[in-house]
Scaffold this active site. Structure first.
Site, short mmCIF file in Angstrom:
data_model
loop_
_atom_site.label_atom_id
_atom_site.label_comp_id
_atom_site.label_asym_id
_atom_site.label_seq_id
_atom_site.Cartn_x
_atom_site.Cartn_y
_atom_site.Cartn_z
N ARG A 25 17.27 -1.92 -0.59
CA ARG A 25 18.15 -1.11 0.22
C ARG A 25 19.41 -2.07 1.15
O ARG A 25 20.47 -2.55 1.59
CB ARG A 25 17.78 -0.07 1.20
N SER A 44 4.94 3.48 -9.92
CA SER A 44 5.77 4.08 -9.16
C SER A 44 4.48 5.42 -9.64
O SER A 44 5.03 6.83 -9.38
CB SER A 44 7.35 4.80 -8.90
N CYS A 48 -2.22 10.75 -7.16
CA CYS A 48 -2.43 11.56 -6.90
C CYS A 48 -2.57 13.32 -7.82
O CYS A 48 -3.29 14.16 -6.84
CB CYS A 48 -1.75 11.74 -5.36
N VAL A 85 -1.16 -10.75 -12.03
CA VAL A 85 -1.64 -12.25 -11.23
C VAL A 85 -2.35 -12.05 -11.38
O VAL A 85 -3.13 -11.72 -10.62
CB VAL A 85 -0.78 -11.58 -9.99
N ASP A 290 -3.48 0.52 -0.34
CA ASP A 290 -4.51 0.28 -1.15
C ASP A 290 -6.03 -1.04 -0.24
O ASP A 290 -6.58 -0.95 -0.14
CB ASP A 290 -5.22 1.15 -1.54
N TRP A 441 -2.31 34.82 17.48
CA TRP A 441 -2.61 33.76 17.97
C TRP A 441 -3.34 33.34 16.61
O TRP A 441 -4.09 32.87 16.03
CB TRP A 441 -4.64 33.82 18.77
N ARG A 449 -8.21 26.97 22.80
CA ARG A 449 -8.97 27.58 24.02
C ARG A 449 -10.29 27.41 24.07
O ARG A 449 -10.58 27.09 25.01
CB ARG A 449 -8.61 28.92 23.65
C1 LIG Z 1 -7.21 10.26 -8.06
C2 LIG Z 1 -6.53 10.26 -6.83
C3 LIG Z 1 -5.84 11.19 -6.66
C4 LIG Z 1 -5.66 11.16 -5.11
N1 LIG Z 1 -5.12 11.57 -4.14
C5 LIG Z 1 -4.47 11.56 -3.20
C6 LIG Z 1 -3.43 12.32 -1.99
O1 LIG Z 1 -3.56 14.04 -2.77
N2 LIG Z 1 -2.72 12.15 -1.46
C7 LIG Z 1 -3.00 10.72 -0.85
O2 LIG Z 1 -2.41 10.41 0.50
N3 LIG Z 1 -3.60 10.15 -1.63
C8 LIG Z 1 -3.91 9.84 -2.72
N4 LIG Z 1 -4.90 9.08 -3.20
C9 LIG Z 1 -4.97 8.09 -3.13
C10 LIG Z 1 -3.35 7.64 -3.23
O3 LIG Z 1 -3.28 7.24 -4.86
C11 LIG Z 1 -3.46 5.71 -3.12
O4 LIG Z 1 -3.76 5.21 -2.06
C12 LIG Z 1 -1.93 5.28 -3.56
O5 LIG Z 1 -2.16 4.94 -5.01
C13 LIG Z 1 -1.94 3.55 -3.35
O6 LIG Z 1 -1.08 2.63 -3.37
P1 LIG Z 1 -0.86 1.25 -3.88
O7 LIG Z 1 0.63 0.72 -4.31
O8 LIG Z 1 -1.36 1.30 -2.27
O9 LIG Z 1 -2.05 0.49 -4.51
P2 LIG Z 1 -2.11 1.94 -6.30
O10 LIG Z 1 -1.10 3.04 -6.77
O11 LIG Z 1 -3.79 1.33 -6.56
O12 LIG Z 1 -1.01 0.83 -7.28
C14 LIG Z 1 -1.38 -0.90 -6.74
C15 LIG Z 1 -1.17 -1.08 -8.39
O13 LIG Z 1 -1.80 -2.73 -8.67
C16 LIG Z 1 -2.03 -3.29 -9.70
N5 LIG Z 1 -2.51 -4.63 -10.00
C17 LIG Z 1 -3.66 -4.61 -9.21
N6 LIG Z 1 -4.44 -6.08 -9.10
C18 LIG Z 1 -2.38 -6.23 -9.84
C19 LIG Z 1 -2.84 -7.49 -10.87
N7 LIG Z 1 -3.83 -9.01 -10.28
N8 LIG Z 1 -1.62 -7.62 -11.09
C20 LIG Z 1 -0.54 -7.02 -11.32
N9 LIG Z 1 -0.35 -6.15 -11.52
C21 LIG Z 1 -1.82 -5.25 -10.75
C22 LIG Z 1 -2.25 -1.52 -10.12
O14 LIG Z 1 -2.52 -1.88 -11.78
C23 LIG Z 1 -2.05 -0.61 -9.76
O15 LIG Z 1 -0.53 -0.07 -10.03
C24 LIG Z 1 -5.96 9.76 -5.21
C25 LIG Z 1 -6.05 8.35 -5.67
C26 LIG Z 1 -6.43 9.00 -6.89
C27 LIG Z 1 -7.10 8.00 -7.22
#
Ligand SMILES: Cc1cc2nc3c(=O)[nH]c(=O)nc-3n(C[C@H](O)[C@H](O)[C@H](O)COP(=O)(O)OP(=O)(O)OC[C@H]3O[C@@H](n4cnc5c(N)ncnc54)[C@H](O)[C@@H]3O)c2cc1C
Length: 455
Positions: A25, A44, A48, A85, A290, A441, A449
């Protein structure tokens, strides 16, 4: 040679693609090339929604995807799927990337880099853990495998969920809705260890009322398999539980091997150390989601809490800063909500143990009320617990367990705790009231309270 700057991103989900989108953007394609490497098959996707896919809420796993690789590409973000990677050289500023379709490795130079490679599931190293039918639940692939297993082969059979955290409970609900007999095993005294024991006990009672089996203070020792290598039972210190499917809800830890090996600093809580702009210890290298450690605004300590809300916000901050802007991530207070069938759970700030550990002296106040006026048929119950600092009355944390309309009330508590309000101040808040939505309330006001009177 284009002379464009290159921003490379490791991980194509919430943190990585939020960073990519915000960077795009702000910076046109002729100035900045953005490439995201994703080792899996989806971008994407928001894990969750996985429990609800397994439960059958929707049939097409693509519905979990908020933006496909092609949609990202149409926005000028080069997404390379099934590209892992495998090494990061920060001196040469080059990534080593494995293209699993081509079966070849390649070097990719960068000017700026984003670690957004998420968390890794903690898999207990127990005999039989790799048996067929023992499922982790982190990716869409995991969700598809589990759903196929549940639907095609084992309706009516026995499922065991190891771990009574929110993911374990959401998966337990999903399999219960599929007609399976579900047992949840947790090593702690109550499920939902992010709540205090008394609030966890309410969750335990709710789970049992729904018809799920719950075994607390129980450690798994092994998984028994049949001659085909398929799981048949879970062996615990208190006995053996028959199981056709096992789901591991045993938590995650930041995925930091690549970053650590490259020489990026890791913080005391185990995540990549970042400053408020999500910059790592290495100039031009950012991190989001994460994989990072962040700052808890109430305990004032570093924490690694894996939540999608944080990943999205942090990714946006990275995208802003990597393109010469200025944005900060303000830290977290651990706000989370979930549900198991008709029961809703919310928590924010510090629970008793966390408050004690952070050095606070505190009081607690717990109240029972309803989420609507009492004269509504089946007026849903709600229990609210507040942890407040002694003397000052400052709100430190809140927990909610109840039925319809309960969990989202945690947001108003979160806003108050974020802004360091006291229980006295909270009681004055002008919250909305009409009988279908709350008693006159609001339950949160009644709890505040009571806390104000105790301090
Ligand atoms: C079942 C479940 C339910 C959830 N429910 C909730 C919820 O209700 N509310 C909430 O806030 N959070 C929830 N979460 C947590 C949330 O999904 C994560 O916090 C969020 O997806 C984190 O995003 P991220 O991009 O940091 O990591 P991720 O979503 O883990 O994405 C990281 C990506 O990196 C890729 N990757 C890893 N290593 C490499 C590499 N070396 N080279 C290339 N690609 C790589 C992986 O394949 C992955 O796609 C839930 C998680 C799960 C598993």
């Amino acid at each position: 040679v284009t002379g464009r700057e290159r921003l490379l991103i490791i991980g194509g989900d919430a943190g990585g693609m939020s960073a990519a989108a915000q960077a795009r953007r702000r910076a046109p394609a002729d100035r900045l090339e953005i490439v995201a490497f994703e080792k899996g098959d989806y971008t994407s996707y928001g894990a969750c929604g996985l429990p609800y896919y397994v439960a059958g809420e929707m049939d097409d796993p693509e519905e979990l995807v908020s933006r496909t690789p092609d949609e990202h590409r149409s926005q000028g973000i080069d997404v390379r799927m099934r590209h892992e990677v495998i090494a990061v050289d920060l001196d040469a500023r080059v990534l080593r990337v494995r293209d699993s379709d081509a079966g070849a490795d390649r070097s990719e130079p960068f000017d700026q880099l984003v670690f957004a490679n998420g968390a890794e599931p903690i898999r207990p190293r127990l005999p039989g853990v790799d048996a067929q039918g023992v499922h982790g639940i982190q990716t869409i692939g995991d969700g598809i495998a589990l759903r196929e297993h549940v639907v095609k082969e084992h309706v009516g059979d026995r499922a065991v969920v190891v771990g009574g955290g929110y993911i374990g409970l959401e998966m337990a609900e999903a399999m219960h809705e599929r007609g399976m007999l579900v047992t949840v095993i947790d090593a702690g005294p109550q499920p939902m260890s992010t709540l205090d024991e008394d609030m966890g006990a309410l969750v335990a009672a709710a789970i049992r009322k729904i018809g799920l089996e719950l075994q607390t203070e129980t450690r798994v020792q092994a998984f028994e398999t049949d001659e085909d290598g398929h799981v048949r039972a879970v062996v615990t210190e208190h006995g053996t539980i028959p199981a056709d499917i096992v789901v591991l809800g045993t938590g995650v830890r930041p995925n930091v091997r690549l970053a650590r090996d490259a020489g990026v600093k890791i913080g005391p809580s185990g995540g990549v150390k970042t400053d408020p702009r999500m910059a790592t210890s290495v100039p031009g290298v950012w991190a989001a989601g994460d994989c990072v450690e962040t700052f808890h605004r109430i305990s004032r300590r570093p924490v690694a809490i894996a939540l999608g809300t944080y990943a999205n916000k942090q990714g946006r901050v990275v995208g802003e800063n990597a393109t010469g802007g200025y944005a900060t991530f303000g830290g977290v207070i651990g706000t989370a909500i979930t549900k198991v069938c008709a029961y809703e759970i919310g928590r924010t700030g510090l629970n008793e143990e966390e408050a004690r550990d952070a050095g606070f002296e505190f009081v607690t106040a717990t109240i029972e009320s309803t989420t609507r006026a009492h004269y509504f048929d089946g007026s849903p119950e709600i229990t609210v617990k507040i942890v407040a600092e002694k003397r000052s009355g400052r709100l430190l944390g809140a927990q909610i367990v109840g039925r319809e309309g309960a969990a989202k009330r945690i947001d108003v508590m979160a806003a108050a705790i974020w802004n360091e309000m006291t229980a006295d101040e909270f009681v004055q808040l002008d919250l909305g009231y009409a009988p279908p939505f709350s008693p006159v309330w609001d339950p949160t006001l009644i709890a505040a309270r009571k806390a104000a009177a105790m301090r």
